[in-house]
Design a protein around this motif. Structure first.
Motif, PDB file in Angstrom:
ATOM      1  N   LEU A  67       0.829  -1.197   0.000  1.00  0.00           N
ATOM      2  CA  LEU A  67       0.000   0.000   0.000  1.00  0.00           C
ATOM      3  C   LEU A  67       0.867   1.251   0.000  1.00  0.00           C
ATOM      4  O   LEU A  67       1.830   1.348   0.754  1.00  0.00           O
ATOM      5  CB  LEU A  67      -0.896   0.007   1.240  1.00  0.00           C
ATOM      6  CG  LEU A  67      -1.783   1.239   1.407  1.00  0.00           C
ATOM      7  CD1 LEU A  67      -2.871   1.260   0.340  1.00  0.00           C
ATOM      8  CD2 LEU A  67      -2.403   1.252   2.794  1.00  0.00           C
ATOM      9  N   VAL A  68       0.496   2.211  -0.840  1.00  0.00           N
ATOM     10  CA  VAL A  68       1.114   3.533  -0.856  1.00  0.00           C
ATOM     11  C   VAL A  68       0.011   4.527  -0.505  1.00  0.00           C
ATOM     12  O   VAL A  68      -1.096   4.441  -1.039  1.00  0.00           O
ATOM     13  CB  VAL A  68       1.705   3.870  -2.237  1.00  0.00           C
ATOM     14  CG1 VAL A  68       2.247   5.295  -2.265  1.00  0.00           C
ATOM     15  CG2 VAL A  68       2.779   2.859  -2.625  1.00  0.00           C
ATOM     16  N   GLU A  69       0.306   5.454   0.405  1.00  0.00           N
ATOM     17  CA  GLU A  69      -0.654   6.492   0.777  1.00  0.00           C
ATOM     18  C   GLU A  69       0.020   7.849   0.678  1.00  0.00           C
ATOM     19  O   GLU A  69       1.097   8.050   1.235  1.00  0.00           O
ATOM     20  CB  GLU A  69      -1.170   6.261   2.198  1.00  0.00           C
ATOM     21  CG  GLU A  69      -2.183   7.306   2.636  1.00  0.00           C
ATOM     22  CD  GLU A  69      -2.819   6.985   3.974  1.00  0.00           C
ATOM     23  OE1 GLU A  69      -3.377   5.875   4.123  1.00  0.00           O
ATOM     24  OE2 GLU A  69      -2.741   7.831   4.874  1.00  0.00           O
ATOM     25  N   LEU A  70      -0.627   8.759  -0.052  1.00  0.00           N
ATOM     26  CA  LEU A  70      -0.130  10.122  -0.214  1.00  0.00           C
ATOM     27  C   LEU A  70      -1.268  11.084   0.099  1.00  0.00           C
ATOM     28  O   LEU A  70      -2.428  10.800  -0.212  1.00  0.00           O
ATOM     29  CB  LEU A  70       0.361  10.351  -1.651  1.00  0.00           C
ATOM     30  CG  LEU A  70       1.502   9.442  -2.114  1.00  0.00           C
ATOM     31  CD1 LEU A  70       1.701   9.572  -3.615  1.00  0.00           C
ATOM     32  CD2 LEU A  70       2.778   9.788  -1.381  1.00  0.00           C
ATOM     33  N   ARG A  71      -0.917  12.218   0.699  1.00  0.00           N
ATOM     34  CA  ARG A  71      -1.934  13.213   1.069  1.00  0.00           C
ATOM     35  C   ARG A  71      -1.499  14.584   0.586  1.00  0.00           C
ATOM     36  O   ARG A  71      -0.315  14.878   0.514  1.00  0.00           O
ATOM     37  CB  ARG A  71      -2.122  13.255   2.578  1.00  0.00           C
ATOM     38  CG  ARG A  71      -2.640  11.967   3.140  1.00  0.00           C
ATOM     39  CD  ARG A  71      -2.681  12.009   4.638  1.00  0.00           C
ATOM     40  NE  ARG A  71      -2.956  10.681   5.144  1.00  0.00           N
ATOM     41  CZ  ARG A  71      -3.663  10.444   6.206  1.00  0.00           C
ATOM     42  NH1 ARG A  71      -4.156  11.427   6.913  1.00  0.00           N
ATOM     43  NH2 ARG A  71      -3.881   9.204   6.593  1.00  0.00           N
ATOM     44  N   GLY A  72      -2.495  15.402   0.292  1.00  0.00           N
ATOM     45  CA  GLY A  72      -2.193  16.761  -0.136  1.00  0.00           C
ATOM     46  C   GLY A  72      -3.417  17.642  -0.043  1.00  0.00           C
ATOM     47  O   GLY A  72      -4.512  17.185   0.304  1.00  0.00           O
ATOM     48  N   LEU A  99      -7.022  15.824   0.255  1.00  0.00           N
ATOM     49  CA  LEU A  99      -7.113  14.703  -0.675  1.00  0.00           C
ATOM     50  C   LEU A  99      -6.172  13.612  -0.198  1.00  0.00           C
ATOM     51  O   LEU A  99      -4.999  13.886   0.097  1.00  0.00           O
ATOM     52  CB  LEU A  99      -6.715  15.164  -2.079  1.00  0.00           C
ATOM     53  CG  LEU A  99      -6.922  14.153  -3.193  1.00  0.00           C
ATOM     54  CD1 LEU A  99      -8.421  14.025  -3.508  1.00  0.00           C
ATOM     55  CD2 LEU A  99      -6.176  14.581  -4.436  1.00  0.00           C
ATOM     56  N   THR A 100      -6.676  12.398  -0.090  1.00  0.00           N
ATOM     57  CA  THR A 100      -5.853  11.240   0.260  1.00  0.00           C
ATOM     58  C   THR A 100      -5.936  10.248  -0.892  1.00  0.00           C
ATOM     59  O   THR A 100      -7.027   9.907  -1.341  1.00  0.00           O
ATOM     60  CB  THR A 100      -6.341  10.575   1.558  1.00  0.00           C
ATOM     61  OG1 THR A 100      -6.339  11.539   2.615  1.00  0.00           O
ATOM     62  CG2 THR A 100      -5.458   9.398   1.943  1.00  0.00           C
ATOM     63  N   VAL A 101      -4.776   9.806  -1.354  1.00  0.00           N
ATOM     64  CA  VAL A 101      -4.676   8.813  -2.417  1.00  0.00           C
ATOM     65  C   VAL A 101      -4.020   7.586  -1.818  1.00  0.00           C
ATOM     66  O   VAL A 101      -2.912   7.665  -1.285  1.00  0.00           O
ATOM     67  CB  VAL A 101      -3.818   9.347  -3.594  1.00  0.00           C
ATOM     68  CG1 VAL A 101      -3.599   8.262  -4.628  1.00  0.00           C
ATOM     69  CG2 VAL A 101      -4.452  10.587  -4.201  1.00  0.00           C
ATOM     70  N   ILE A 131      -9.593   7.062  -3.535  1.00  0.00           N
ATOM     71  CA  ILE A 131      -9.442   8.508  -3.457  1.00  0.00           C
ATOM     72  C   ILE A 131     -10.417   9.013  -2.406  1.00  0.00           C
ATOM     73  O   ILE A 131     -11.611   8.685  -2.450  1.00  0.00           O
ATOM     74  CB  ILE A 131      -9.773   9.187  -4.805  1.00  0.00           C
ATOM     75  CG1 ILE A 131      -9.015   8.538  -5.961  1.00  0.00           C
ATOM     76  CG2 ILE A 131      -9.563  10.694  -4.718  1.00  0.00           C
ATOM     77  CD1 ILE A 131      -7.524   8.610  -5.855  1.00  0.00           C
ATOM     78  N   THR A 132      -9.929   9.815  -1.466  1.00  0.00           N
ATOM     79  CA  THR A 132     -10.784  10.459  -0.467  1.00  0.00           C
ATOM     80  C   THR A 132     -10.592  11.959  -0.582  1.00  0.00           C
ATOM     81  O   THR A 132      -9.469  12.458  -0.526  1.00  0.00           O
ATOM     82  CB  THR A 132     -10.418  10.005   0.962  1.00  0.00           C
ATOM     83  OG1 THR A 132     -10.523   8.578   1.028  1.00  0.00           O
ATOM     84  CG2 THR A 132     -11.346  10.632   1.996  1.00  0.00           C
ATOM     85  N   ALA A 133     -11.697  12.675  -0.767  1.00  0.00           N
ATOM     86  CA  ALA A 133     -11.692  14.136  -0.811  1.00  0.00           C
ATOM     87  C   ALA A 133     -12.556  14.627   0.344  1.00  0.00           C
ATOM     88  O   ALA A 133     -13.672  14.135   0.535  1.00  0.00           O
ATOM     89  CB  ALA A 133     -12.235  14.634  -2.144  1.00  0.00           C
ATOM     90  N   GLU A 134     -12.029  15.598   1.123  1.00  0.00           N
ATOM     91  CA  GLU A 134     -12.735  16.057   2.329  1.00  0.00           C
ATOM     92  C   GLU A 134     -12.661  17.568   2.475  1.00  0.00           C
ATOM     93  O   GLU A 134     -11.655  18.180   2.124  1.00  0.00           O
ATOM     94  CB  GLU A 134     -12.107  15.451   3.575  1.00  0.00           C
ATOM     95  CG  GLU A 134     -12.100  13.947   3.610  1.00  0.00           C
ATOM     96  CD  GLU A 134     -11.373  13.430   4.830  1.00  0.00           C
ATOM     97  OE1 GLU A 134     -12.038  13.225   5.858  1.00  0.00           O
ATOM     98  OE2 GLU A 134     -10.141  13.250   4.743  1.00  0.00           O
ATOM     99  N   ARG A 135     -13.728  18.118   3.068  1.00  0.00           N
ATOM    100  CA  ARG A 135     -13.769  19.523   3.500  1.00  0.00           C
ATOM    101  C   ARG A 135     -14.523  19.576   4.819  1.00  0.00           C
ATOM    102  O   ARG A 135     -15.428  18.786   5.062  1.00  0.00           O
ATOM    103  CB  ARG A 135     -14.527  20.390   2.497  1.00  0.00           C
ATOM    104  CG  ARG A 135     -13.803  20.695   1.245  1.00  0.00           C
ATOM    105  CD  ARG A 135     -14.544  21.753   0.423  1.00  0.00           C
ATOM    106  NE  ARG A 135     -13.957  21.819  -0.886  1.00  0.00           N
ATOM    107  CZ  ARG A 135     -14.632  21.736  -2.019  1.00  0.00           C
ATOM    108  NH1 ARG A 135     -15.938  21.613  -2.013  1.00  0.00           N
ATOM    109  NH2 ARG A 135     -14.008  21.803  -3.158  1.00  0.00           N
ATOM    110  N   ARG A 172     -17.408  14.447   2.951  1.00  0.00           N
ATOM    111  CA  ARG A 172     -16.355  13.491   2.600  1.00  0.00           C
ATOM    112  C   ARG A 172     -16.844  12.603   1.473  1.00  0.00           C
ATOM    113  O   ARG A 172     -17.969  12.098   1.507  1.00  0.00           O
ATOM    114  CB  ARG A 172     -16.016  12.641   3.825  1.00  0.00           C
ATOM    115  CG  ARG A 172     -14.922  11.642   3.604  1.00  0.00           C
ATOM    116  CD  ARG A 172     -14.606  10.946   4.924  1.00  0.00           C
ATOM    117  NE  ARG A 172     -13.426  10.148   4.798  1.00  0.00           N
ATOM    118  CZ  ARG A 172     -13.328   8.911   5.262  1.00  0.00           C
ATOM    119  NH1 ARG A 172     -14.330   8.360   5.906  1.00  0.00           N
ATOM    120  NH2 ARG A 172     -12.220   8.247   5.112  1.00  0.00           N
ATOM    121  N   VAL A 173     -15.987  12.410   0.474  1.00  0.00           N
ATOM    122  CA  VAL A 173     -16.291  11.533  -0.656  1.00  0.00           C
ATOM    123  C   VAL A 173     -15.167  10.508  -0.762  1.00  0.00           C
ATOM    124  O   VAL A 173     -13.992  10.874  -0.751  1.00  0.00           O
ATOM    125  CB  VAL A 173     -16.394  12.338  -1.970  1.00  0.00           C
ATOM    126  CG1 VAL A 173     -16.584  11.410  -3.157  1.00  0.00           C
ATOM    127  CG2 VAL A 173     -17.522  13.355  -1.888  1.00  0.00           C
TER     128      VAL A 173
END
Length: 117
Positions: free
Chosen positions: A19-24, A32-34, A84-88, A95-96
């Motif tokens: 697993l690779v996890e990147l956030r930005g 955004l979390t990938v 893909i997680t997108a949050e505000r 959260r999506v």
């Protein structure tokens, strides 16, 4: 144009699932979390940072943002599995989460562990 920013390198070992996890933060207040299981390629973190700067043209909401990122990663990276997680948080918590996988890929033990992370 934004897909060109997604730079990759060969996976260190395509025989194993990892697993690779990147956030930005593509826009102020949007996280955004990938998370992905690579196949032949791994996403370069610096390339993701450059890519996030190009996402300002996706303004139709978190759903459109998550779908655009999913499409771009599937096109450039072709991961075995991707989430893909997108949050505000404002004006209210939103959260999506969207997930995709290659048709013949299955690793139930890894996916079960991902759900607990």
């Amino acid at each position: 144009m934004r897909r060109e920013r997604l730079t990759t390198r060969p996976s260190p070992d395509s025989r194993h699932d990892f697993l690779v996890e990147l956030r930005g933060e593509p826009m102020a207040g949007t996280r955004l979390t990938v998370r992905f299981v690579p196949d032949a390629l791994v996403l370069e973190p610096a390339g993701l940072v450059a890519y996030l700067g190009e996402l300002t043209d996706v303004a139709e909401g978190l759903e459109a943002l998550a779908m655009a990122v999913l499409d771009d990663l599937n096109n450039e990276l072709v991961p075995r599995w991707v989430e893909i997680t997108a949050e505000r948080d404002t004006p209210f918590p939103h959260r999506v989460v969207i997930e995709d996988r290659q048709p013949n890929w299955d690793n139930p033990a890894l996916v079960a562990r991902l759900r607990r992370l």
